[in-house]
Design an enzyme around this catalytic site. Structure first.
Site, mmCIF file in Angstrom:
data_model
loop_
_atom_site.group_PDB
_atom_site.id
_atom_site.type_symbol
_atom_site.label_atom_id
_atom_site.label_comp_id
_atom_site.label_asym_id
_atom_site.label_seq_id
_atom_site.Cartn_x
_atom_site.Cartn_y
_atom_site.Cartn_z
ATOM 1 C CE LYS A 86 -1.882 2.999 1.862
ATOM 2 N NZ LYS A 86 -1.761 4.408 1.437
ATOM 3 N N GLY B 116 6.875 5.166 7.891
ATOM 4 C CA GLY B 116 5.911 6.263 7.944
ATOM 5 C C GLY B 116 6.020 6.979 9.274
ATOM 6 C CB SER B 117 3.977 9.516 10.808
ATOM 7 O OG SER B 117 2.675 8.970 10.729
ATOM 8 C CB THR B 118 5.536 8.195 15.699
ATOM 9 O OG1 THR B 118 6.926 8.330 15.327
ATOM 10 C CG2 THR B 118 5.476 7.481 17.031
ATOM 11 C CD GLU C 181 13.090 1.208 7.924
ATOM 12 O OE1 GLU C 181 13.391 2.215 7.274
ATOM 13 O OE2 GLU C 181 13.319 0.059 7.565
ATOM 14 C CB CYS D 284 12.992 9.295 8.281
ATOM 15 S SG CYS D 284 14.083 8.246 7.315
ATOM 16 C CD GLU E 193 9.695 13.194 11.094
ATOM 17 O OE1 GLU E 193 8.543 12.747 11.156
ATOM 18 O OE2 GLU E 193 10.653 12.552 10.634
HETATM 19 P P1 NAP Z 1 2.325 8.482 7.154
HETATM 20 O O1 NAP Z 1 1.329 9.535 7.114
HETATM 21 O O2 NAP Z 1 2.516 7.700 8.389
HETATM 22 O O3 NAP Z 1 1.997 7.519 5.954
HETATM 23 C C1 NAP Z 1 2.750 6.352 5.692
HETATM 24 C C2 NAP Z 1 1.868 5.318 5.038
HETATM 25 O O4 NAP Z 1 0.910 4.858 5.993
HETATM 26 C C3 NAP Z 1 1.071 5.848 3.859
HETATM 27 O O5 NAP Z 1 0.986 4.851 2.871
HETATM 28 C C4 NAP Z 1 -0.263 6.125 4.480
HETATM 29 O O6 NAP Z 1 -1.311 6.144 3.560
HETATM 30 C C5 NAP Z 1 -0.383 4.957 5.428
HETATM 31 N N1 NAP Z 1 -1.355 5.157 6.488
HETATM 32 C C6 NAP Z 1 -1.810 6.312 7.021
HETATM 33 N N2 NAP Z 1 -2.726 6.068 7.971
HETATM 34 C C7 NAP Z 1 -2.853 4.732 8.063
HETATM 35 C C8 NAP Z 1 -3.642 3.869 8.870
HETATM 36 N N3 NAP Z 1 -4.490 4.336 9.777
HETATM 37 N N4 NAP Z 1 -3.509 2.537 8.695
HETATM 38 C C9 NAP Z 1 -2.643 2.033 7.789
HETATM 39 N N5 NAP Z 1 -1.894 2.814 6.991
HETATM 40 C C10 NAP Z 1 -1.985 4.145 7.118
HETATM 41 O O7 NAP Z 1 3.768 9.015 6.774
HETATM 42 P P2 NAP Z 1 4.106 9.949 5.550
HETATM 43 O O8 NAP Z 1 3.554 11.268 5.907
HETATM 44 O O9 NAP Z 1 3.741 9.298 4.276
HETATM 45 O O10 NAP Z 1 5.680 9.945 5.579
HETATM 46 C C11 NAP Z 1 6.399 10.777 6.418
HETATM 47 C C12 NAP Z 1 6.816 10.038 7.663
HETATM 48 O O11 NAP Z 1 7.546 8.871 7.312
HETATM 49 C C13 NAP Z 1 7.717 10.852 8.526
HETATM 50 O O12 NAP Z 1 7.413 10.722 9.875
HETATM 51 C C14 NAP Z 1 9.086 10.261 8.227
HETATM 52 O O13 NAP Z 1 10.031 10.472 9.200
HETATM 53 C C15 NAP Z 1 8.757 8.831 8.050
HETATM 54 N N6 NAP Z 1 9.793 8.159 7.292
HETATM 55 C C16 NAP Z 1 10.613 7.302 7.957
HETATM 56 C C17 NAP Z 1 11.617 6.667 7.284
HETATM 57 C C18 NAP Z 1 12.502 5.688 8.004
HETATM 58 O O14 NAP Z 1 13.083 4.872 7.338
HETATM 59 N N7 NAP Z 1 12.623 5.737 9.300
HETATM 60 C C19 NAP Z 1 11.810 6.896 5.924
HETATM 61 C C20 NAP Z 1 10.959 7.775 5.280
HETATM 62 C C21 NAP Z 1 9.947 8.408 5.993
HETATM 63 P P3 NAP Z 1 -1.851 7.562 2.945
HETATM 64 O O15 NAP Z 1 -0.700 8.416 2.711
HETATM 65 O O16 NAP Z 1 -2.508 7.140 1.697
HETATM 66 O O17 NAP Z 1 -2.801 8.093 3.952
#
Ligand code: NAP
Ligand code: MG
Length: 498
Positions: free
Chosen positions: A184, A237-239, A259, A295, A401
């Site tokens: 996804k 993704g996010s915490t 992650e 990240c 963040e």
């Molecule tokens: P996000 O909002 O957490 O989204 C990540 C993924 O999770 C997306 O595909 C999102 O779908 C999905 N998602 C959202 N709500 C969900 C739920 N309730 N159930 C299941 N899946 C759900 O993160 P983002 O804004 O895309 O990315 C930024 C974050 O990723 C930052 O916090 C960044 O630090 C982190 N990140 C971490 C790393 C690492 O390796 N540590 C690398 C890159 C990014 P939708 O977008 O379609 O809602």
């Protein structure tokens, strides 16, 4: 050759891959994908939901029980290698898709992401036929051994900042270990992954081994997390999303790997090479070509007090030369923020920093203020490199963040104080150390509570090294051979010999 997308009314349409078929969503609904450099819709993706996830998980389960599990490891390796070669053939097209979709400059996607994606699939192809268990000596009366088996269907949820690279790291390992997958991608930047998915059939993968479903996190992502047929979920993704997935997956009891975000400290000691450090805390760490949307961004710059003023001057000189602009242009120094919602969030944090009493040393402007009126980029989501001083580590903009080209600079007196500020964070993803004192580098590397440390460099990652964090930055690792274990389960076999 596989068509990775189709044109529909002047806009590219990308499709799901379910059970080997290229498909729109069951609902026939589409979601817009906006090019963040211009603010205009450039593509549409299927608005998949629980119905599509059900079909994808079904297909993945059938493929796991059937052809994939029965296939010799060498053949699985050969398919991964063939897929890597197809990625290389389509690299130019995929790089442009990624740049249109999330604004990551074309020089990064062309020279960085796509070659890395090819290499990652080669790396995991190399691992696929070298999986083995072990025997354990307990008694001459028994033969005891441990099998390392795939888990089954792995659910992969990825973010918008580096979709195709994160996809490769997780999918490569999961497939090498013998799992089938349902992916996804993030709603706002799914196109590169949906496009690449169409190459699996051409590579010869049996239908259902790889499934990719576009759609909202709260619809498709939620359904995947809760699905009892999914054996593991891995998220970058996010915490907050990690917490939501943890809650939603609880009834089905499944391993999770996360992650997540970071608030990484990039620490400059007075004995460092200051020319290198000035680049290392700016263009390498947070005022990056991807506008700090990483990240591992070094968003807390800690500088030893006796060189503080000098470093502020050096950092300013570099940052003032970085102009946000067209990510398709080879000369682009910094691309846009990937989406509207994140653009607003970064601007809100700049306002918050000011209201918390922070002094803006440079930057602070965004959007139309950065371009001539009439420029196609005036409606893009651009933010200038922005540096705050005069705040302590308690300020919200030093703790939360931001995920943009915004950093805080703080002085410290000695190693002990630097360490205590660095570790005073709910996150624990990465840390940079700039020093020529070898003993100090090793002492600090051991003491910082993070998953990655760089000494005299920053933001270097590689598919052969484990990647991930501690504390609110998550648990579990991607990349590196060790990460294969995260996609396997063990089975202990006891054979009575007496
Ligand atoms: P996000 O909002 O957490 O989204 C990540 C993924 O999770 C997306 O595909 C999102 O779908 C999905 N998602 C959202 N709500 C969900 C739920 N309730 N159930 C299941 N899946 C759900 O993160 P983002 O804004 O895309 O990315 C930024 C974050 O990723 C930052 O916090 C960044 O630090 C982190 N990140 C971490 C790393 C690492 O390796 N540590 C690398 C890159 C990014 P939708 O977008 O379609 O809602
Ligand atoms: Mg987009």
């Amino acid at each position: 050759m596989a068509e990775l997308s189709e044109q529909h009314g002047g806009v590219a349409r990308f499709f799901n891959l379910i059970g080997g078929e290229k498909r729109p969503a069951r609902s026939s609904e589409w979601l817009d994908s906006v090019d963040p450099a211009t603010g205009k819709v450039w593509a549409r993706i299927p608005a998949g939901d629980a119905a599509d996830i059900d079909e994808a998980v079904d297909a993945a389960r059938r493929a796991f029980r059937g052809p994939w599990r029965k296939m010799p490891a060498m053949q699985r390796a050969a398919l991964l290698r063939r897929f890597a070669e197809l990625i290389a053939v389509h690299a130019g097209e995929l790089a442009r898709i990624e740049t249109h979709d999330n604004g990551k400059p074309l020089t990064d996607t062309t020279a960085g992401d796509l070659p890395a994606v090819t290499q990652m699939f080669h790396y995991w192809a190399g691992a696929a036929d070298k999986i083995g268990g072990e025997t354990v000596e307990i008694s001459p009366a028994s033969l005891n051994y441990i099998r390392r088996e795939p888990i089954g269907v792995v659910g992969i949820v990825i973010p918008w900042n580096s979709p195709i690279s994160v996809f490769a790291a997780k999918a490569g390992a999961a497939l090498a270990a013998g799992n089938t997958i349902v992916v996804k991608p993030a709603e706002t930047a799914s196109c590169s992954v949906l496009a690449a998915a169409q190459l699996f059939a051409e590579a010869g993968f049996p239908p259902g081994v790889v499934n990719v479903v576009g759609g909202l996190g709260t619809a498709a992502g939620d359904a995947l997390s809760a699905h009892p047929g999914v054996g593991k979920i891995t998220l970058t993704g996010s915490t907050a999303t990690a917490r939501a997935i943890t809650r939603r997956s609880a009834d089905a009891i499944k391993p999770l790997s996360f992650e997540l975000g970071g608030k990484s400290a990039n620490i400059v000691f007075a004995d460092a090479d200051l020319d290198a450090a000035a680049i290392g805390v700016t263009t390498m760490a947070v005022f990056t070509s991807v506008a700090g949307q990483s990240c591992i961004a070094g968003s807390r710059i800690l500088v030893q007090d006796k060189i503080y003023d000098e470093m502020v001057a050096r950092i300013g000189n570099i940052a003032r030369g970085i102009r946000p602009g067209d990510p398709m242009d080879k000369a682009c120094g910094m691309g846009p923020i990937a989406l509207d919602r994140q653009f607003s969030k970064v601007k809100d944090y700049i306002a918050l920093g000011r209201s918390e009493g922070g002094e803006v040393l440079f930057g602070g402007n965004s959007g139309p203020a950065l371009f001539d009126s009439g420029s196609p980029f005036a409606n893009g989501y651009f933010v200038e490199p922005t540096l705050f001083a005069g705040l302590t580590n308690d300020a919200r903009i030093c703790r939360e963040e931001i995920f943009g080209p915004v950093a805080c600079i703080m002085p410290f007196h000695d190693e002990e104080e630097a360490l205590s500020i660095a570790n005073d964070s709910t996150y624990g993803l990465a840390c940079g150390l700039w020093t020529n004192d070898l003993k100090r580098a090793h002492r600090m590397a051991a003491e910082v509570e993070v998953g990655a440390v760089w000494v005299n460099t920053y933001r270097k990652i590689h598919w052969a090294l484990p990647f991930g964090g501690v504390k609110d930055s998550g648990y579990g690792r991607d990349s590196g051979l060790e990460s294969l274990r995260g996609y396997q389960q063990t089975k202990a076999v006891w054979i009575e010999l007496g």
